[in-house]
Design a protein around this motif. Structure first.
Motif, mmCIF file in Angstrom:
data_model
loop_
_atom_site.group_PDB
_atom_site.id
_atom_site.type_symbol
_atom_site.label_atom_id
_atom_site.label_comp_id
_atom_site.label_asym_id
_atom_site.label_seq_id
_atom_site.Cartn_x
_atom_site.Cartn_y
_atom_site.Cartn_z
ATOM 1 N N ALA A 47 0.864 -1.186 -0.131
ATOM 2 C CA ALA A 47 0.070 -0.017 -0.143
ATOM 3 C C ALA A 47 0.872 1.457 0.105
ATOM 4 O O ALA A 47 1.992 1.182 0.607
ATOM 5 C CB ALA A 47 -0.912 -0.094 1.040
ATOM 6 N N ASN A 79 -6.173 -2.370 -0.800
ATOM 7 C CA ASN A 79 -6.822 -1.302 0.169
ATOM 8 C C ASN A 79 -7.832 -1.734 1.137
ATOM 9 O O ASN A 79 -8.663 -0.728 1.724
ATOM 10 C CB ASN A 79 -7.800 -0.707 -0.945
ATOM 11 C CG ASN A 79 -8.092 0.972 -0.596
ATOM 12 O OD1 ASN A 79 -7.427 1.524 -0.089
ATOM 13 N ND2 ASN A 79 -9.258 1.181 -0.921
ATOM 14 N N LYS A 83 -7.823 1.890 4.049
ATOM 15 C CA LYS A 83 -7.880 2.367 2.729
ATOM 16 C C LYS A 83 -6.596 3.187 2.256
ATOM 17 O O LYS A 83 -6.721 4.156 1.931
ATOM 18 C CB LYS A 83 -9.255 3.581 2.569
ATOM 19 C CG LYS A 83 -10.495 2.699 3.103
ATOM 20 C CD LYS A 83 -11.687 3.440 2.634
ATOM 21 C CE LYS A 83 -12.961 2.997 2.906
ATOM 22 N NZ LYS A 83 -13.048 1.396 2.707
ATOM 23 N N GLU A 85 -4.450 2.007 0.178
ATOM 24 C CA GLU A 85 -3.936 1.864 -1.270
ATOM 25 C C GLU A 85 -5.398 2.414 -2.126
ATOM 26 O O GLU A 85 -5.972 1.465 -2.934
ATOM 27 C CB GLU A 85 -3.596 0.605 -1.553
ATOM 28 C CG GLU A 85 -3.057 0.399 -3.081
ATOM 29 C CD GLU A 85 -1.939 1.323 -3.350
ATOM 30 O OE1 GLU A 85 -2.130 2.346 -3.457
ATOM 31 O OE2 GLU A 85 -0.629 0.934 -2.881
#
Length: 176
Positions: A47, A79, A83, A85
């Motif tokens: 990420a 992701n 969150k 990515e």
């Protein structure tokens, strides 16, 4: 072969080896993991907005040091954790190249846990449980090391620096 994105309703037999799997690359093209037969593989869920994102630097250094001896690092953007990515594959690829010079393969963004979990991660987690026997991926940058014959050799936490895997990587590269 076992395709990425297959749902839980798929009752196909479990793969015997990492090399029995498929996944989609960053251009959404199917890649047979058997293309990596005879290589040592380090699989990492990555990420670009994570506290561990700087590990890209050490991952690339490992890749440069050992790729000619048979190491392949495969990054799977995810992701699912905070969150971290959110970008498109083009944005992820650009970020990795510009900031860390990443040249190892990046695959398509996937889920590593849950009902949409990618079969690559279903297999990896079934072969090596984490701390206290838990199989769930806990965070970004968890690592799995796969031997030349497709057997999962080790699982390493997000906090494990990639450079600390050099001894295990060398051991597997030197094993015939």
């Amino acid at each position: 072969m076992f395709a990425a994105g297959a749902g839980a309703e798929n009752k196909a037999p479990s793969p015997a080896s990492f090399f029995d799997l498929q996944a989609k690359d960053k251009r959404h093209k199917e890649v047979n993991m058997s293309d990596y037969t005879g290589k040592v593989i380090l699989v990492v869920n990555v990420a670009s907005k994570c506290g561990f994102t700087s590990q890209y630097k050490e991952l690339e250094e490992l890749y440069q040091k050992y790729k000619d001896r048979g190491l392949v690092i495969i990054g799977f953007p995810c992701n699912q954790f905070g969150k971290q990515e959110p970008g498109t594959m083009e944005e992820i690829e650009s970020f990795c190249q510009v900031n860390y010079g990443v040249s190892f393969p990046l695959m398509d963004k996937i889920d590593v846990n849950g009902s949409q979990e990618d079969p690559v991660y279903t297999f990896l987690k079934s072969q090596k449980a984490g701390l206290l026997g838990l199989t769930r991926i806990k965070w970004n940058f968890e690592k799995f090391l796969v031997s030349k014959d497709g057997v999962v050799y080790g699982r390493y936490s997000s906090a494990t620096n990639p450079s600390s895997l050099a001894e295990d990587i060398e051991r597997l590269l030197d094993h015939a």
